[in-house]
Design a protein around this motif. Sequence first.
Motif, mmCIF file in Angstrom:
data_model
loop_
_atom_site.group_PDB
_atom_site.id
_atom_site.type_symbol
_atom_site.label_atom_id
_atom_site.label_comp_id
_atom_site.label_asym_id
_atom_site.label_seq_id
_atom_site.Cartn_x
_atom_site.Cartn_y
_atom_site.Cartn_z
ATOM 1 N N VAL A 1 7.332 17.317 -3.214
ATOM 2 C CA VAL A 1 6.929 18.287 -2.307
ATOM 3 C C VAL A 1 8.166 19.047 -1.673
ATOM 4 N N LYS A 2 9.407 18.620 -1.948
ATOM 5 C CA LYS A 2 10.426 19.427 -1.434
ATOM 6 C C LYS A 2 10.520 20.810 -1.705
ATOM 7 N N GLY A 3 10.747 21.633 -0.639
ATOM 8 C CA GLY A 3 10.767 22.961 -0.936
ATOM 9 C C GLY A 3 9.393 23.738 -0.828
ATOM 10 N N ARG A 4 8.445 23.022 -0.843
ATOM 11 C CA ARG A 4 6.910 23.453 -0.428
ATOM 12 C C ARG A 4 6.282 23.111 0.707
ATOM 13 N N PHE A 5 6.858 21.790 1.166
ATOM 14 C CA PHE A 5 5.976 21.457 2.403
ATOM 15 C C PHE A 5 7.254 21.277 3.360
ATOM 16 N N THR A 6 6.535 21.767 4.620
ATOM 17 C CA THR A 6 7.626 21.391 5.887
ATOM 18 C C THR A 6 6.915 20.868 6.854
ATOM 19 N N ILE A 7 7.489 19.739 7.503
ATOM 20 C CA ILE A 7 7.138 18.862 8.696
ATOM 21 C C ILE A 7 7.647 19.445 9.678
ATOM 22 N N SER A 8 7.114 19.393 11.099
ATOM 23 C CA SER A 8 7.600 19.484 12.157
ATOM 24 C C SER A 8 6.776 18.787 13.174
ATOM 25 N N ARG A 9 7.270 19.096 14.494
ATOM 26 C CA ARG A 9 6.880 18.529 15.701
ATOM 27 C C ARG A 9 6.850 18.825 16.893
ATOM 28 N N ASP A 10 5.935 18.942 17.842
ATOM 29 C CA ASP A 10 6.081 19.419 19.104
ATOM 30 C C ASP A 10 5.744 18.322 20.170
ATOM 31 N N ASN A 11 6.779 17.635 20.564
ATOM 32 C CA ASN A 11 6.543 16.603 21.543
ATOM 33 C C ASN A 11 5.797 16.896 22.674
ATOM 34 N N ALA A 12 6.089 18.029 23.317
ATOM 35 C CA ALA A 12 5.350 18.605 24.507
ATOM 36 C C ALA A 12 3.887 18.752 24.465
ATOM 37 N N LYS A 13 3.408 18.690 23.061
ATOM 38 C CA LYS A 13 2.001 19.105 22.705
ATOM 39 C C LYS A 13 1.490 17.845 21.882
ATOM 40 N N ASN A 14 2.241 16.751 22.027
ATOM 41 C CA ASN A 14 1.959 15.623 21.096
ATOM 42 C C ASN A 14 1.293 15.779 19.611
ATOM 43 N N THR A 15 2.006 16.775 18.841
ATOM 44 C CA THR A 15 1.351 17.048 17.588
ATOM 45 C C THR A 15 2.505 17.003 16.530
ATOM 46 N N VAL A 16 2.059 16.590 15.339
ATOM 47 C CA VAL A 16 3.003 16.688 14.304
ATOM 48 C C VAL A 16 2.251 17.489 13.182
ATOM 49 N N ASN A 17 2.890 18.481 12.513
ATOM 50 C CA ASN A 17 2.440 19.528 11.600
ATOM 51 C C ASN A 17 2.896 19.193 10.094
ATOM 52 N N LEU A 18 2.239 19.572 9.188
ATOM 53 C CA LEU A 18 2.800 19.683 7.980
ATOM 54 C C LEU A 18 2.295 21.005 7.095
ATOM 55 N N ARG A 19 3.164 21.878 7.116
ATOM 56 C CA ARG A 19 2.890 23.027 6.379
ATOM 57 C C ARG A 19 3.130 22.895 4.853
ATOM 58 N N MET A 20 2.053 23.392 4.153
ATOM 59 C CA MET A 20 1.916 23.078 2.803
ATOM 60 C C MET A 20 1.778 24.394 1.950
ATOM 61 N N ASN A 21 2.966 24.701 1.124
ATOM 62 C CA ASN A 21 2.777 26.002 0.351
ATOM 63 C C ASN A 21 2.920 25.759 -1.222
ATOM 64 N N SER A 22 2.468 26.744 -1.878
ATOM 65 C CA SER A 22 2.627 26.544 -3.288
ATOM 66 C C SER A 22 1.816 25.119 -3.597
ATOM 67 N N LEU A 23 0.628 25.069 -3.268
ATOM 68 C CA LEU A 23 -0.182 23.670 -3.537
ATOM 69 C C LEU A 23 -0.475 23.838 -4.716
ATOM 70 N N LYS A 24 -0.453 22.708 -5.507
ATOM 71 C CA LYS A 24 -0.644 22.073 -6.944
ATOM 72 C C LYS A 24 -1.988 21.252 -6.930
ATOM 73 N N PRO A 25 -2.515 21.139 -8.005
ATOM 74 C CA PRO A 25 -3.801 20.199 -8.138
ATOM 75 C C PRO A 25 -3.451 18.846 -7.937
ATOM 76 N N GLU A 26 -2.273 18.398 -8.154
ATOM 77 C CA GLU A 26 -1.646 17.139 -7.801
ATOM 78 C C GLU A 26 -1.628 16.803 -6.330
ATOM 79 N N ASP A 27 -1.594 17.591 -5.578
ATOM 80 C CA ASP A 27 -1.516 17.448 -3.880
ATOM 81 C C ASP A 27 -2.724 17.168 -3.594
ATOM 82 N N THR A 28 -3.983 17.349 -4.205
ATOM 83 C CA THR A 28 -5.048 16.841 -3.886
ATOM 84 C C THR A 28 -5.280 15.229 -3.329
ATOM 85 N N ALA A 29 -5.602 15.004 -2.056
ATOM 86 C CA ALA A 29 -5.382 13.707 -1.647
ATOM 87 C C ALA A 29 -6.257 13.895 -0.044
ATOM 88 N N VAL A 30 -6.350 12.593 0.372
ATOM 89 C CA VAL A 30 -6.751 12.487 1.823
ATOM 90 C C VAL A 30 -5.155 12.443 2.563
#
Length: 123
Positions: free
Chosen positions: A63-92
């Motif tokens: 997923v390197k180069g396609r996914f980006t993890i980030s966080r906002d501690n003030a909002k108690n959130t962690v995010n995962l931006r996923m680009n260029s998705l592929k069928p093999e990314d299918t999952a929970v």
Amino acid sequence: VQLQASGGGLVEVGGSLRLSCVVSGIPMYNTDMAWFRQAPGQEREFVAYINWNGGRIAYLDSVKGRFTISRDNAKNTVNLRMNSLKPEDTAVYYCGPRDRNHDYIDRRAYTTWGQGTQVTVSS
């Protein structure tokens, strides 16, 4: 501890999604976080990691180069931006706080998970 993941859905190959995880019950400011995923019939696997202040980030090689993890501690959130998705990314996709002394890619380092959010990439 409660973890509420959202943002999943059905997307075509090459599409994008942004997952969010709202965390409650623990102090985010000193908690490392990670995203894992689990496809049907497969083990839950590491996807991305971010340490407590965002100073250390790591990704699954596929997923390197396609996914980006980030966080906002003030909002108690962690995010995962996923680009260029592929069928093999299918999952929970699950987010979790690192609360055991194992390597960050080791599932044993995480003992609390939310309900997850389904990502389906159609070809």
